[in-house]
Design a protein around this motif. Structure first.
Motif, PDB file in Angstrom:
ATOM      1  N   LEU A  98       0.829  -1.205   0.000  1.00  0.00           N
ATOM      2  CA  LEU A  98       0.000   0.000   0.000  1.00  0.00           C
ATOM      3  C   LEU A  98       0.867   1.261   0.000  1.00  0.00           C
ATOM      4  O   LEU A  98       0.578   2.215  -0.722  1.00  0.00           O
ATOM      5  N   ARG A  99       1.933   1.256   0.805  1.00  0.00           N
ATOM      6  CA  ARG A  99       2.804   2.441   0.858  1.00  0.00           C
ATOM      7  C   ARG A  99       3.376   2.745  -0.527  1.00  0.00           C
ATOM      8  O   ARG A  99       3.469   3.894  -0.932  1.00  0.00           O
ATOM      9  N   GLY A 106       0.923   9.671  -5.810  1.00  0.00           N
ATOM     10  CA  GLY A 106       1.289  11.068  -5.558  1.00  0.00           C
ATOM     11  C   GLY A 106       0.673  11.619  -4.279  1.00  0.00           C
ATOM     12  O   GLY A 106       0.626  12.829  -4.078  1.00  0.00           O
ATOM     13  N   VAL A 107       0.197  10.729  -3.383  1.00  0.00           N
ATOM     14  CA  VAL A 107      -0.351  11.202  -2.104  1.00  0.00           C
ATOM     15  C   VAL A 107       0.816  11.624  -1.218  1.00  0.00           C
ATOM     16  O   VAL A 107       1.778  10.875  -1.039  1.00  0.00           O
ATOM     17  N   ASP A 108       0.734  12.829  -0.683  1.00  0.00           N
ATOM     18  CA  ASP A 108       1.763  13.407   0.173  1.00  0.00           C
ATOM     19  C   ASP A 108       2.090  12.468   1.341  1.00  0.00           C
ATOM     20  O   ASP A 108       1.183  11.919   1.952  1.00  0.00           O
ATOM     21  N   ARG A 113      -0.567  12.186   8.766  1.00  0.00           N
ATOM     22  CA  ARG A 113      -0.202  12.960   9.952  1.00  0.00           C
ATOM     23  C   ARG A 113      -1.012  14.256  10.033  1.00  0.00           C
ATOM     24  O   ARG A 113      -1.564  14.593  11.068  1.00  0.00           O
ATOM     25  N   THR A 114      -1.130  14.964   8.896  1.00  0.00           N
ATOM     26  CA  THR A 114      -1.826  16.251   8.939  1.00  0.00           C
ATOM     27  C   THR A 114      -3.322  16.080   9.215  1.00  0.00           C
ATOM     28  O   THR A 114      -3.955  16.966   9.754  1.00  0.00           O
ATOM     29  N   GLU A 189      -6.011  16.437  -5.557  1.00  0.00           N
ATOM     30  CA  GLU A 189      -6.436  17.183  -4.364  1.00  0.00           C
ATOM     31  C   GLU A 189      -7.964  17.314  -4.291  1.00  0.00           C
ATOM     32  O   GLU A 189      -8.535  17.345  -3.199  1.00  0.00           O
ATOM     33  N   ASP A 190      -8.622  17.378  -5.458  1.00  0.00           N
ATOM     34  CA  ASP A 190     -10.097  17.447  -5.459  1.00  0.00           C
ATOM     35  C   ASP A 190     -10.697  16.110  -5.019  1.00  0.00           C
ATOM     36  O   ASP A 190     -11.696  16.078  -4.297  1.00  0.00           O
TER      37      ASP A 190
END
Ligand SMILES: [Zn+2]
Length: 264
Positions: A98-99, A106-108, A113-114, A189-190
């Motif tokens: 998965l990682r 492209g997921v940050d 964490r955020t 992002e959307d």
């Protein structure tokens, strides 16, 4: 085996479902399932890969089956279907694949964490928890399946009808949603404003379910005005269920009065 509750057996890229719970699609599907014990399905898109009867694997898509089982050969696959998890075998699947997928998408790296969200591993086994509103088998952890069944019965005794909209969902299923939306030209992002990144949904862990009541549209805020919702607010905690995303939750997830998760 016959007396054991129906179980979904989960692998990295494919899942085995009891054939008796799968509705055959068209004459080909019905014929393929006749006499089978298991249906092997690709997790990313639900494609049927093979049926298994006893120790015999009949591939419906040989190339795709080979790719999905990877280094696990057919004998090992059949062995996994034939017996319950042995002590010492991990109860969840590894998170490493998965990682890699998240990085590729492209997921940050800071996404979890955020938002205060953790990666949720998939269970290696899931229990049949009855059928959902759409007559699809509902899969949950064994504990969540018992809790849901008891909670639903208690509500029914008080004249309140609860139905399940959706339970366990795989990482691959969530990733498929992202891939389809990206292919249609939506920005990552959307998509992340509406869908949790693959791996971060409570539905992956098998403890969460979306609950509805007959006559109400699924997963709409209007659910909060129903007697079913009022009953859940008063009684769900007794069965171990908590509403995960109330108004103003710290994860920045929209208010979801329909989403409840078994918390220990
Ligand atoms: Zn949900």
């Amino acid at each position: 085996m016959r007396d054991a509750p129906p179980t979904l057996i989960n692998f990295d890229h494919l899942e085995a479902l009891p054939a008796a719970l799968v509705a055959g699609r068209g004459s080909v599907g019905v014929r393929a399932l006749a006499g089978a014990d298991w249906l092997l399905r690709r997790k990313s898109d639900g494609r049927w890969l093979a049926v298994v009867a006893g120790a015999r694997v009949r591939a419906l898509r040989p190339g795709a089956l080979r790719a999905a089982r990877g280094r696990m050969d057919e004998a090992r696959l059949v062995e996994c279907l034939a017996r319950p998890l042995r002590p010492g075998v991990p109860r969840t699947l590894p998170l490493a694949p998965l990682r890699a997928l998240l990085a590729g998408l492209g997921v940050d790296a800071d996404y979890g964490r955020t938002r205060g969200l953790a990666l949720v591993p998939e269970p290696a086994r899931l229990a049949f928890a009855g059928f959902d509103r759409y007559r699809r088998p509902l899969w949950l952890t064994a504990a969540a399946a018992r809790g849901w069944s008891a909670m639903r019965a208690a509500a029914r005794d008080e004249g309140v009808a609860l139905d399940a909209i959706s339970g366990y969902r795989s990482h691959a299923y969530q990733l498929g949603i992202f891939r389809r939306k990206l292919a249609r030209g939506q920005a990552l992002e959307d998509i992340l404003r509406v869908n949790a990144a693959p791996g971060y949904s409570e539905h992956h862990g098998g403890g969460a379910l979306d609950i509805g009541t007959p006559g109400e549209p699924p997963a709409e805020e209007s659910f909060e005005a129903t007697p079913a919702f009022a009953w859940l607010v008063a009684h769900a905690a007794r069965f171990g269920f908590t509403m995960s995303y109330p108004r103003g939750n710290p994860h920045g997830i929209v208010y979801e009065p329909w989403h409840w998760c078994l918390k220990r």
